[in-house]
Motif scaffolding. Structure first.
Motif, PDB file in Angstrom:
ATOM      1  N   LYS A   1       0.823  -1.196   0.000  1.00 22.73           N
ATOM      2  CA  LYS A   1       0.000   0.000   0.000  1.00 22.73           C
ATOM      3  C   LYS A   1       0.859   1.249   0.000  1.00 22.73           C
ATOM      4  O   LYS A   1       0.455   2.300  -0.481  1.00 22.73           O
ATOM      5  CB  LYS A   1      -0.949  -0.017   1.216  1.00 22.73           C
ATOM      6  CG  LYS A   1      -2.038  -1.066   1.052  1.00 22.73           C
ATOM      7  CD  LYS A   1      -3.248  -0.814   1.953  1.00 22.73           C
ATOM      8  CE  LYS A   1      -4.336  -1.797   1.564  1.00 22.73           C
ATOM      9  NZ  LYS A   1      -5.329  -1.987   2.605  1.00 22.73           N
ATOM     10  N   ALA A   2       2.088   1.088   0.534  1.00 26.19           N
ATOM     11  CA  ALA A   2       2.994   2.240   0.549  1.00 26.19           C
ATOM     12  C   ALA A   2       3.634   2.447  -0.819  1.00 26.19           C
ATOM     13  O   ALA A   2       4.299   3.449  -1.049  1.00 26.19           O
ATOM     14  CB  ALA A   2       4.064   2.026   1.613  1.00 26.19           C
ATOM     15  N   GLY A   3       3.458   1.506  -1.737  1.00 26.55           N
ATOM     16  CA  GLY A   3       3.970   1.710  -3.095  1.00 26.55           C
ATOM     17  C   GLY A   3       4.992   0.677  -3.568  1.00 26.55           C
ATOM     18  O   GLY A   3       5.394   0.665  -4.735  1.00 26.55           O
ATOM     19  N   ASN A   4       5.412  -0.238  -2.677  1.00 22.68           N
ATOM     20  CA  ASN A   4       6.387  -1.252  -3.085  1.00 22.68           C
ATOM     21  C   ASN A   4       5.639  -2.431  -3.714  1.00 22.68           C
ATOM     22  O   ASN A   4       5.220  -3.352  -3.040  1.00 22.68           O
ATOM     23  CB  ASN A   4       7.192  -1.705  -1.865  1.00 22.68           C
ATOM     24  CG  ASN A   4       8.291  -2.683  -2.279  1.00 22.68           C
ATOM     25  OD1 ASN A   4       8.396  -3.067  -3.443  1.00 22.68           O
ATOM     26  ND2 ASN A   4       9.111  -3.067  -1.315  1.00 22.68           N
ATOM     27  N   LEU A   5       5.484  -2.361  -5.016  1.00 22.26           N
ATOM     28  CA  LEU A   5       4.619  -3.342  -5.682  1.00 22.26           C
ATOM     29  C   LEU A   5       5.284  -4.707  -5.852  1.00 22.26           C
ATOM     30  O   LEU A   5       4.615  -5.700  -6.087  1.00 22.26           O
ATOM     31  CB  LEU A   5       4.184  -2.797  -7.056  1.00 22.26           C
ATOM     32  CG  LEU A   5       3.273  -1.564  -6.964  1.00 22.26           C
ATOM     33  CD1 LEU A   5       3.053  -0.947  -8.345  1.00 22.26           C
ATOM     34  CD2 LEU A   5       1.930  -1.928  -6.335  1.00 22.26           C
ATOM     35  N   LYS A   6       6.603  -4.716  -5.684  1.00 26.79           N
ATOM     36  CA  LYS A   6       7.283  -6.011  -5.899  1.00 26.79           C
ATOM     37  C   LYS A   6       6.872  -7.042  -4.856  1.00 26.79           C
ATOM     38  O   LYS A   6       6.925  -8.247  -5.089  1.00 26.79           O
ATOM     39  CB  LYS A   6       8.796  -5.811  -5.828  1.00 26.79           C
ATOM     40  CG  LYS A   6       9.379  -5.252  -7.107  1.00 26.79           C
ATOM     41  CD  LYS A   6      10.886  -5.370  -7.134  1.00 26.79           C
ATOM     42  CE  LYS A   6      11.443  -4.505  -8.260  1.00 26.79           C
ATOM     43  NZ  LYS A   6      12.828  -4.180  -8.086  1.00 26.79           N
ATOM     44  N   VAL A   7       6.493  -6.547  -3.705  1.00 27.12           N
ATOM     45  CA  VAL A   7       6.126  -7.463  -2.622  1.00 27.12           C
ATOM     46  C   VAL A   7       4.880  -8.263  -2.975  1.00 27.12           C
ATOM     47  O   VAL A   7       4.618  -9.319  -2.405  1.00 27.12           O
ATOM     48  CB  VAL A   7       5.895  -6.660  -1.315  1.00 27.12           C
ATOM     49  CG1 VAL A   7       5.627  -7.601  -0.160  1.00 27.12           C
ATOM     50  CG2 VAL A   7       7.122  -5.809  -1.027  1.00 27.12           C
ATOM     51  N   LEU A   8       4.154  -7.754  -3.965  1.00 23.48           N
ATOM     52  CA  LEU A   8       2.949  -8.468  -4.396  1.00 23.48           C
ATOM     53  C   LEU A   8       3.299  -9.870  -4.849  1.00 23.48           C
ATOM     54  O   LEU A   8       2.541 -10.813  -4.627  1.00 23.48           O
ATOM     55  CB  LEU A   8       2.298  -7.677  -5.544  1.00 23.48           C
ATOM     56  CG  LEU A   8       0.927  -8.189  -5.995  1.00 23.48           C
ATOM     57  CD1 LEU A   8      -0.083  -8.120  -4.856  1.00 23.48           C
ATOM     58  CD2 LEU A   8       0.423  -7.407  -7.182  1.00 23.48           C
ATOM     59  N   ASN A   9       4.474  -9.999  -5.478  1.00 25.14           N
ATOM     60  CA  ASN A   9       4.886 -11.321  -5.961  1.00 25.14           C
ATOM     61  C   ASN A   9       4.989 -12.311  -4.823  1.00 25.14           C
ATOM     62  O   ASN A   9       4.692 -13.499  -4.979  1.00 25.14           O
ATOM     63  CB  ASN A   9       6.242 -11.227  -6.686  1.00 25.14           C
ATOM     64  CG  ASN A   9       6.090 -10.510  -8.016  1.00 25.14           C
ATOM     65  OD1 ASN A   9       5.016 -10.532  -8.602  1.00 25.14           O
ATOM     66  ND2 ASN A   9       7.135  -9.875  -8.462  1.00 25.14           N
ATOM     67  N   LYS A  10       5.408 -11.800  -3.647  1.00 27.23           N
ATOM     68  CA  LYS A  10       5.528 -12.718  -2.508  1.00 27.23           C
ATOM     69  C   LYS A  10       4.153 -13.236  -2.113  1.00 27.23           C
ATOM     70  O   LYS A  10       3.983 -14.428  -1.810  1.00 27.23           O
ATOM     71  CB  LYS A  10       6.180 -11.979  -1.329  1.00 27.23           C
ATOM     72  CG  LYS A  10       6.443 -12.922  -0.160  1.00 27.23           C
ATOM     73  CD  LYS A  10       7.171 -12.238   0.976  1.00 27.23           C
ATOM     74  CE  LYS A  10       7.234 -13.231   2.151  1.00 27.23           C
ATOM     75  NZ  LYS A  10       7.711 -12.601   3.366  1.00 27.23           N
TER      76      LYS A  10
END
Lengths: 147, 547
Positions: free
Chosen positions: B510-519
């Protein structure tokens, strides 16, 4: 052919040759493309001087022939001299004839299996054999080929 | 220096030098890193900045003609047979026997000559080449030294730069000539009893000797050229060209010289039993010669044998001076006359005529043509078509799968080359021996294409199919419950559960780090045991997180 020189190419001369040696081979030794005269001259010398004997050794190795003694070498020299007479003919501009069959067509055979399977017959004349293999006589100068 | 390095092998030679190919380790003074050091060492420079070396490699290849009977006799041609059982009186050189030329061998040589862009000599001659050896009963070999059957051709082959197969470069090597000649018998050396056992089964079998000009400069080029020749011969059917069975034998002539100077003394390398060993042997010999010359030594014009166990070349027993073969015309064979459509005599027996044009019309597609067609028809990359043709039967397998599946050929090729082929290699199987047929493969890829299973699941199914227990892909999927979850609600629940359990990650996204979505996607995958469609999961997660 003068009867005297014809004898050179018959039994007495051939007796100096071990197996695998034929008249054609001897004359082609004598004509290694461009060294005829030098070879003959060197042979004449070779009998007398050790420096020329490399030609003899070379010839003996190539043809598995043993010239044995001075008489043998002299016969060889005469044979070369006899064959040298060919140079008296002017062959400029004449295509060499390599076969008396030049008008004949080379016969082409169909690719069928028609021979073989005669192991026993072939081995009958072998002096030595080991389980259907020919045994090569020892002492041949082996030129190594691995393949 | 860079300009000089660009000639000859260019980048390919650089890499061959860098890897050392099993030869003597080049000392660091012999190498100089290029500015673009990502590629590794540049063309080797001698010590104290001496000029670089240009290696020259020429090949003499003997290919056994694929025919029923031998070149000049009616004995059978067969690889393994009881000793001396395939030998006629002529093959054993018994007096009074004469050679009779086999028409099939002539046709094979003409086909090969045409495929290699040669001029076919309408009149060619046979000669005798004399030397003494136990396996040559006549004391001479019938060959074609003066006027061979085909001359002046070329062979194009491709190399991949950088080992990545992403870039292929095409090279050409000139073919000096192709000649027909007899094979010799086999000799087995029995050192314990110092005797030689001779088997004449192979004596008299027809060979095509293909002489290549010294246009190559490293082991890799030589190997690629021979591989391409092998494929061409196999496609034509003129030779089966299996190196392991001695149907294709290669001798390499290697020398090195400085650019601008005359060619150096060459050595001949024999006893090379596979294409891989060919590359190794050539590279080793090049390095050996360079080291020898740089240390002030000289290269002898000798014959060396490649020792595959040690990975090096060793001198064969010295032949004193140059061999004198005393060539002479074969007196028992008149010239071989070939015809074409124009020169065909009207009233000649068909069986006695070899018509070059007739053979030319019936040549099959050469490998290069087949590759181009594959690329055009299926939209695959050139390197894919190379890989397909490189494995016997793989092209057919690929085309069969494409026919039976809706998946696009561009995707199918990935499964064939990356997955199936690596399975085959792992288990040392040929395509023909594959436990997974093209039908099963197509079924599996259809399931994947219809999105009934995921890609990971497909791989699991393939592993199961490989066991060869006769189950269909669908059966395996049902058995192992590998189907993708189609129920949207169920997926949503799982996604929600994951989101609820990963507070930190949710905050990061939610803060903008979209890469964590992959996790998170990975976690959902784990929960569903690989049965979720990652694209769909991503959509669902994104939707939920944006709420």
């Amino acid at each position: 052919m003068d009867p005297d020189t014809s004898l050179l190419f018959q039994a007495p001369f051939s007796s100096y040759c071990k197996h695998f040696c034929s008249l054609e081979v001897i004359t082609s030794i004598c004509f290694p493309r461009c060294e005829v005269h030098t070879a003959q001259e060197q042979l004449c010398e070779g009998v007398r001087s050790p420096s020329g004997s490399w030609v003899l050794d070379h010839l003996e190795q190539l043809a598995l022939v043993d010239f044995r003694d001075a008489e043998g070498v002299e016969r060889l020299r005469k044979a070369i001299q006899f064959a040298d007479q060919l140079h008296e003919v002017n062959t400029d501009g004449v295509e060499p004839m390599d076969s008396v069959l030049e008008d004949r067509c080379l016969y082409l055979r169909e690719d069928d299996v028609t021979e073989g399977n005669c192991t026993n017959e072939l081995l009958k004349n072998a002096r030595e054999k080991v389980e259907e293999y020919f045994v090569a006589p020892p002492g041949i100068v082996l030129l190594i080929k691995t393949s | 220096m860079a300009a000089v390095a660009a000639r000859g092998c260019g980048g390919v030679w650089r890499r061959a030098w860098q890897h050392g190919a099993g030869g003597p380790r080049p000392s660091s003074r012999g190498q100089r890193a290029a500015a673009s050091s990502a590629r590794g060492a540049v063309v080797p420079v001698g010590k104290s900045g001496l000029a670089p070396w240009v290696p020259v490699v020429g090949l003499e290849i003997h290919a056994q003609i694929s025919s029923n009977s031998k070149l000049f006799s009616g004995s059978q041609v067969q690889f393994a047979a009881p000793p001396n059982s395939l030998v006629s009186f002529f093959d054993a050189s018994l007096p009074g026997t004469l050679p009779v030329l086999n028409r099939r061998c002539v046709e094979a040589a003409v086909m090969t000559g045409l495929a290699l862009n040669c001029s076919i000599n309408k009149k060619s001659l046979f000669d005798r080449k004399h030397y003494f050896y136990a396996d040559l009963p006549a004391g001479y070999q019938i060959t074609q030294q003066r006027v061979p059957i085909a001359v002046n051709g070329s062979l194009s082959y491709s190399l991949c730069i950088d080992n990545k197969m992403s870039q292929m470069v095409t090279k050409t090597v000139r073919i000096k000539q192709i000649q027909l000649e007899q094979d010799s018998g086999k000799s087995l050396h029995d050192d314990t009893r110092s005797q030689t056992l001779v088997d004449l089964n192979r004596a008299g079998v027809g060979l095509m000797e293909v002489v290549m000009e010294p246009d190559m400069c490293c082991g890799e080029e030589a190997a690629a050229a021979v591989r391409e020749l092998q494929l061409i011969l196999q496609t034509l059917g003129s030779s089966q060209a299996v190196m392991a069975e001695g149907q294709l034998r290669v001798d390499a002539n290697v020398s090195v010289h400085h650019p601008g100077e005359p060619y150096g003394v060459r050595t001949e390398v024999k006893n090379i039993n596979s294409i891989r060993f060919l590359a190794k042997a050539v590279d080793y010999e090049i390095q050996r010669q360079i080291e020898e010359l740089e240390n002030g030594g000289t290269i002898l014009n000798e014959t060396r044998a490649f020792d595959s166990k040690l990975g090096c070349t060793v001198p064969m027993r010295d032949k004193e001076g140059k061999q004198d073969y005393r060539f002479m015309p074969e007196p028992n064979l008149p010239p071989l006359i070939l015809y074409d459509a124009k020169s065909l005599p009207a009233n000649m027996n068909h069986q006695q005529v070899v018509n070059i044009d007739w053979i030319h019309e019936r040549l099959p597609d050469l490998p290069s043509v087949t590759r181009a067609k594959l690329v055009e028809r299926y939209g695959i990359l050139p390197e894919h078509s190379f890989a397909l043709l490189n494995e016997d039967g793989l092209t057919e397998f690929f085309e069969n799968v494409v026919k039976q599946t809706q998946m696009k050929p561009k995707k199918v090729i990935g499964w064939i080359l990356n997955v199936l082929l690596s399975y085959l290699k792992q288990h040392s199987l040929t395509v023909k021996e594959s436990p997974v047929s093209s039908v099963l493969m197509a079924d599996l890829l259809n399931l994947l294409e219809k999105k009934e299973i995921s890609s990971t699941a497909a791989k699991q199914v393939l592993a199961e199919l490989w066991k060869g227990e006769g189950k269909t892909p669908l059966e395996i999927v049902k058995e192992k419950k590998l189907e993708l979850i189609q129920d949207q609600k169920e997926l949503e629940q799982i996604c929600q559960a994951v989101i609820d359990g990963q507070e930190n990650e949710v905050m990061a996204i939610k803060a903008g780090n979209l890469k964590v979505l992959n996790k998170l996607i990975g976690l959902v995958q784990r929960e569903t045991q690989g049965r979720s469609n990652p694209v769909l999961v991503k959509q669902l997660l994104e939707k939920k997180l944006s709420e």
